[in-house]
Design an enzyme around this catalytic site. Structure first.
Site, PDB file in Angstrom:
ATOM      1  N   ASP A 107      38.681  46.960 -68.002  1.00  0.00           N
ATOM      2  CA  ASP A 107      38.440  45.559 -67.178  1.00  0.00           C
ATOM      3  C   ASP A 107      37.818  44.736 -68.165  1.00  0.00           C
ATOM      4  O   ASP A 107      36.813  44.910 -68.583  1.00  0.00           O
ATOM      5  CB  ASP A 107      37.835  45.841 -66.087  1.00  0.00           C
TER       6      ASP A 107
ATOM      7  N   HIS B  18      38.318  33.954 -62.152  1.00  0.00           N
ATOM      8  CA  HIS B  18      37.031  34.600 -62.404  1.00  0.00           C
ATOM      9  C   HIS B  18      36.009  34.270 -61.665  1.00  0.00           C
ATOM     10  O   HIS B  18      35.233  34.959 -61.032  1.00  0.00           O
ATOM     11  CB  HIS B  18      36.554  34.397 -64.008  1.00  0.00           C
TER      12      HIS B  18
ATOM     13  N   LEU C  18      26.479  50.134 -60.985  1.00  0.00           N
ATOM     14  CA  LEU C  18      25.212  50.684 -60.911  1.00  0.00           C
ATOM     15  C   LEU C  18      23.933  49.777 -60.950  1.00  0.00           C
ATOM     16  O   LEU C  18      22.792  50.194 -61.338  1.00  0.00           O
ATOM     17  CB  LEU C  18      25.406  51.428 -62.499  1.00  0.00           C
TER      18      LEU C  18
ATOM     19  N   LYS D  12      30.263  50.353 -66.586  1.00  0.00           N
ATOM     20  CA  LYS D  12      30.003  49.791 -68.038  1.00  0.00           C
ATOM     21  C   LYS D  12      29.123  50.689 -68.637  1.00  0.00           C
ATOM     22  O   LYS D  12      28.096  51.168 -68.176  1.00  0.00           O
ATOM     23  CB  LYS D  12      29.832  48.547 -68.079  1.00  0.00           C
TER      24      LYS D  12
ATOM     25  N   ARG E  95      27.384  58.802 -71.665  1.00  0.00           N
ATOM     26  CA  ARG E  95      27.396  58.157 -70.300  1.00  0.00           C
ATOM     27  C   ARG E  95      28.641  57.943 -69.943  1.00  0.00           C
ATOM     28  O   ARG E  95      29.073  57.848 -68.507  1.00  0.00           O
ATOM     29  CB  ARG E  95      26.439  56.792 -70.350  1.00  0.00           C
TER      30      ARG E  95
ATOM     31  N   ASN F 150      29.994  59.174 -66.662  1.00  0.00           N
ATOM     32  CA  ASN F 150      30.505  58.294 -65.335  1.00  0.00           C
ATOM     33  C   ASN F 150      31.773  58.866 -64.640  1.00  0.00           C
ATOM     34  O   ASN F 150      32.263  58.142 -63.602  1.00  0.00           O
ATOM     35  CB  ASN F 150      30.409  57.014 -65.647  1.00  0.00           C
TER      36      ASN F 150
END
Ligand code: A2P
Length: 280
Positions: free
Chosen positions: A46, A109, A191, A233, A239, A243
């Site tokens: 994304d 957006h 998160l 992200k 990480r 994730n």
């Protein structure tokens, strides 16, 4: 559930249930980071014009040995380019930066209601889809009143609405509207955004310990078990892989109910849609 698993959107196209967000990644670091995500198994990336990293994102997709069709790519039209005379050229510029022939999903957006251009921009997206330049179209940061206007005026229901959504800002009040219209919810800052505030909640740490998983894995799993599409992200390969490792455990109903107690009216980190009135 698995990392390759998809949901079917209201236009019949499929979208991977877990995506990778690249907001705040500098363009020159984005290729390496997106490559790490693809290697970790993500198949959904994304980006947005406003993030300034479409070039790095597109390069990672092109340089991957994966077939193009196996990677779902989203970008977003910046609000300054909503006027009809700008929107089409702006989309073409996105495709040039990405270096791709077509796009899986293109979003408006922010609605920026004070400028009243989002309906015009939506009509441009409908045209782009009719011309086969983009498979699915949707919006981001839209409230039900904005969605309703698009639907009433054009008859075309957005395939997705991408929203800030995490345990501290769960958007319960508008989920029913989305379900009624078959609008999938992609979740940015899943998160808790920069600093990942949600992960610091002792309750999340406790549930994570009970499942021998990390706090981030619990929060991502919380999204997935509700049919939401989280876009975590991270700039850190460890990480990024962590994730994506969320398919080997289930949160119980009790876990889900406890996490629901973290929801707060002021838990949002970005402006509310009606307050975002500057063009970018
Ligand atoms: P970093 O990029 O240094 O890994 P969100 O997805 O909600 O926008 O959250 C992004 C923030 O969460 C970033 O600050 C990111 O830092 C951090 N983050 C991402 N994954 C994890 C993780 N597994 N554990 C702790 N922090 C994480």
């Amino acid at each position: 559930m698995s990392l390759a698993q998809t949901l079917v959107l209201n236009d019949g196209h499929s979208i991977p249930r877990l995506g990778f967000g690249v907001w705040r990644l500098p363009d020159d670091e984005t290729t390496a980071t997106v490559t790490a995500a693809l290697n970790a198994g993500y198949r959904h990336i994304d980006t947005a014009q406003a993030y300034g990293n479409e070039v790095g994102t597109g390069r990672a997709v092109r340089e991957s040995t994966l077939p193009r069709r196996d990677i779902f790519v989203t970008s977003k039209l910046r609000t300054a380019d909503f006027p009809p005379e700008k929107a089409r050229a702006s989309f073409n510029a996105t495709m040039d930066r990405l270096g791709l022939d077509d796009l899986d999903l293109f979003l408006l957006h922010w609605p920026v209601p004070a400028h009243d251009l989002y309906l015009d921009a939506w009509k441009t997206l409908i045209d782009l889809r009719a011309q086969g330049r983009v498979r699915s179209i949707g919006v981001s940061n839209f409230l039900p009143e904005h969605l309703k206007r698009l639907i009433d005026e054009t008859g075309v229901v957005p395939a997705v609405n991408q929203l800030e959504l995490h345990p501290s800002y769960a958007q319960r009040d508008i989920r029913d509207f989305h379900a009624q219209h078959g609008i999938a919810i992609q979740c940015y800052s899943p998160l808790g955004g920069e600093g990942a505030a949600v992960l610091a909640a002792p309750l999340i740490a406790q549930i994570a310990q009970n499942h021998s998983k990390s706090p981030a894995q619990v929060v991502i799993r919380w999204h997935l078990q509700q049919g939401l599409i989280p876009l975590p992200k991270s700039a850190t390969p460890k990480r990024i892989a962590e994730n994506a490792d969320v398919w080997d455990f289930d949160l119980s109903d009790q876990d889900m109910q406890q996490i629901a107690t973290l929801d707060r009216a002021d838990g949002k980190t970005l402006p509310r849609p009606e307050e975002m009135n500057t063009l970018f």
